[in-house]
Design a protein around this motif. Sequence first.
Motif, PDB file in Angstrom:
ATOM      1  N   ILE A 160      -5.146   7.907   1.715  1.00  0.00           N
ATOM      2  CA  ILE A 160      -5.704   7.241   2.891  1.00  0.00           C
ATOM      3  C   ILE A 160      -6.362   5.919   2.500  1.00  0.00           C
ATOM      4  CG2 ILE A 160      -7.439   7.424   4.714  1.00  0.00           C
ATOM      5  CD1 ILE A 160      -6.963  10.464   4.668  1.00  0.00           C
ATOM      6  N   SER A 161      -7.126   5.932   1.408  1.00  0.00           N
ATOM      7  CA  SER A 161      -7.831   4.709   1.016  1.00  0.00           C
ATOM      8  C   SER A 161      -6.877   3.643   0.498  1.00  0.00           C
ATOM      9  CB  SER A 161      -8.886   5.024  -0.051  1.00  0.00           C
ATOM     10  OG  SER A 161      -8.290   5.422  -1.269  1.00  0.00           O
ATOM     11  N   THR A 162      -5.836   4.056  -0.247  1.00  0.00           N
ATOM     12  CA  THR A 162      -4.898   3.076  -0.791  1.00  0.00           C
ATOM     13  C   THR A 162      -4.094   2.404   0.313  1.00  0.00           C
ATOM     14  OG1 THR A 162      -4.720   4.408  -2.811  1.00  0.00           O
ATOM     15  CG2 THR A 162      -3.036   2.743  -2.459  1.00  0.00           C
ATOM     16  N   ILE A 163      -3.576   3.215   1.234  1.00  0.00           N
ATOM     17  CA  ILE A 163      -2.835   2.638   2.362  1.00  0.00           C
ATOM     18  C   ILE A 163      -3.786   1.895   3.301  1.00  0.00           C
ATOM     19  CG2 ILE A 163      -1.404   3.178   4.371  1.00  0.00           C
ATOM     20  CD1 ILE A 163      -0.275   5.535   2.836  1.00  0.00           C
TER      21      ILE A 163
ATOM     22  N   GLY B 236       0.815  -1.212   0.000  1.00  0.00           N
ATOM     23  CA  GLY B 236       0.000   0.000   0.000  1.00  0.00           C
ATOM     24  C   GLY B 236       0.842   1.252   0.000  1.00  0.00           C
ATOM     25  N   ILE B 237       1.970   1.230   0.705  1.00  0.00           N
ATOM     26  CA  ILE B 237       2.865   2.401   0.727  1.00  0.00           C
ATOM     27  C   ILE B 237       3.464   2.630  -0.653  1.00  0.00           C
ATOM     28  CG2 ILE B 237       5.034   3.295   1.682  1.00  0.00           C
ATOM     29  CD1 ILE B 237       4.345   1.862   4.290  1.00  0.00           C
ATOM     30  N   VAL B 238       3.918   1.560  -1.297  1.00  0.00           N
ATOM     31  CA  VAL B 238       4.480   1.692  -2.650  1.00  0.00           C
ATOM     32  C   VAL B 238       3.422   2.203  -3.622  1.00  0.00           C
ATOM     33  CG1 VAL B 238       5.526   0.446  -4.577  1.00  0.00           C
ATOM     34  CG2 VAL B 238       6.219  -0.083  -2.235  1.00  0.00           C
ATOM     35  N   GLN B 239       2.209   1.653  -3.545  1.00  0.00           N
ATOM     36  CA  GLN B 239       1.131   2.080  -4.436  1.00  0.00           C
ATOM     37  C   GLN B 239       0.780   3.557  -4.222  1.00  0.00           C
ATOM     38  OE1 GLN B 239       0.468   0.242  -6.909  1.00  0.00           O
ATOM     39  NE2 GLN B 239      -0.924  -1.436  -6.450  1.00  0.00           N
ATOM     40  N   SER B 240       0.846   4.001  -2.983  1.00  0.00           N
ATOM     41  CA  SER B 240       0.442   5.375  -2.684  1.00  0.00           C
ATOM     42  C   SER B 240       1.550   6.390  -2.931  1.00  0.00           C
ATOM     43  CB  SER B 240      -0.012   5.484  -1.227  1.00  0.00           C
ATOM     44  OG  SER B 240       1.081   5.293  -0.345  1.00  0.00           O
TER      45      SER B 240
END
Length: 506
Positions: free
Chosen positions: A463-466, A134-138
């Motif tokens: 917020i939603s991605t993480i 999630g951190i990488v995606q965000s």
Amino acid sequence: MAATNSAPPLLHSYQKRPPVFAPHLSFVSFKKTQLGFESRISTTKLEWKGREEQWQSKVKRHGGVRCAAEGIDGGMFVRKRAREDGVGVSIPERFKVVFLVACVMCLCNADRVVMSVAIVPLAAKHGWSSSFLGIVQSSFLWGYIFSSVIGGALVDRYGGKRVFACGVFLWSLATLLTPLAANHSTMSLLAIRAFFGLAEGVALPSMSTLLSRWFPTNERASAVGISMAGFHLGNVIGLLLTPIMLSTIGISGPFILFSSLGLLWVMTWLYRVTDDPMESHFISRSEQRLIQAGKRGSPKKSSKFPPLHLLLSKLPSWAIIFANATNNWGYFVLLSWMPVYFKSVYNVNLKQAAWFSAVPWATMAISGYLAGLASDFLINAGYPTTFVRKLMQTIGFIGPAVTLLCLNYANTPTVAATLMTAALSLSSFSQAGFMLNIQDIAPQYAGILHGISNSAGTLAAIISTIGTGYFVQWLGSFQAFLTLTAGLYFVTTIFWNLFASGEQVL
């Protein structure tokens, strides 16, 4: 006799002029002046008819036309004027502009999606957890949140052409460097993805402002629908091509392909497009007149910094901001986590997950364009702009909310893909809601308002991605987060219908 002797040359000169533009002539002076050739005019009517037919045949054959805006031009054939008056122009220039915008919006989303698919083998290679995924995606959103406001202000000041071109060049460069950064370290990868987001933040404000200048008001929803159709098709292309290229060429393959296409687009864009149709060398005068006649609240470049306190003091502005935030919350949850969702919940492989993930975006491209057509149709039919914007946005939020709740009860990947398709297809109606509403309420400051709402949307997307990653790791399923997302859709719909407006307030 002097008058009689001069008559034949005058008649001969007059007969040489093709009578196709005769309505621009006044015969009063000929009737009052006794030149002695009036009786001969009736005998030449048949000759005039024949000459007119010859003249029209010559016009069609040579592509020439006389400029009759000011009367007689002495019979000169000017090909430049033919182009300016629309003769021989098959495709209106504004359609070519929106095609280029749709192409780059396609690249914009394809470049984002590459990472959503490539992150699966990268996670396996580096041993990343679900929360770190999630951190990488965000990380893309970290830069995106800062550039939206700045990019919107730059668009209001300098126009969409140059800002768009700079943004595409920079994000294409970042796309090219992404696999190199991933091989170097995770910190390098996070940094380059944040830079990528920083460059992409100018895309939507540039698109919105540029299309509002190139299209009359009654065509603007369709133009945005076409551009956003390209945006959604970028998901399809990225989701389908990336797994194939990963398995045949390697991780670098899709990044090199999409970055090269972006650089090629920049060269075409700088040569072909201008900020305003009145500045274009390719557009016809008739099309310029059509665009100008259909304008309402056309944005103009402003040297002054927009009044932020005034923008934020209006409830219609907050309706747009909240709508953008909710829209991005749901959109990025599905964009970033759909391949992982199908792999973890239904145990499908990466290529199958890509196909299940791609179908909803393809239908979203179609439904978004249809929403634009419906919006333009309702406005042209006489419905108030406020009613049309509220209707489209309500469909764009209530529809996804209901389908996401139903997704909790899906038990096969086919049913899940069908419900996701319905959710995304209905959410595309937001394009004819809050996205167009920005130009309605603040045409002069549309760029900065779009940037502010985009920043709010980006924060919600982070917020939603993480949060999705942590929810999945904590609860072991996606259901709770999907229910929370549906609740946000319902609440924002109520706020939108209470405070949104289709009238200019700034």
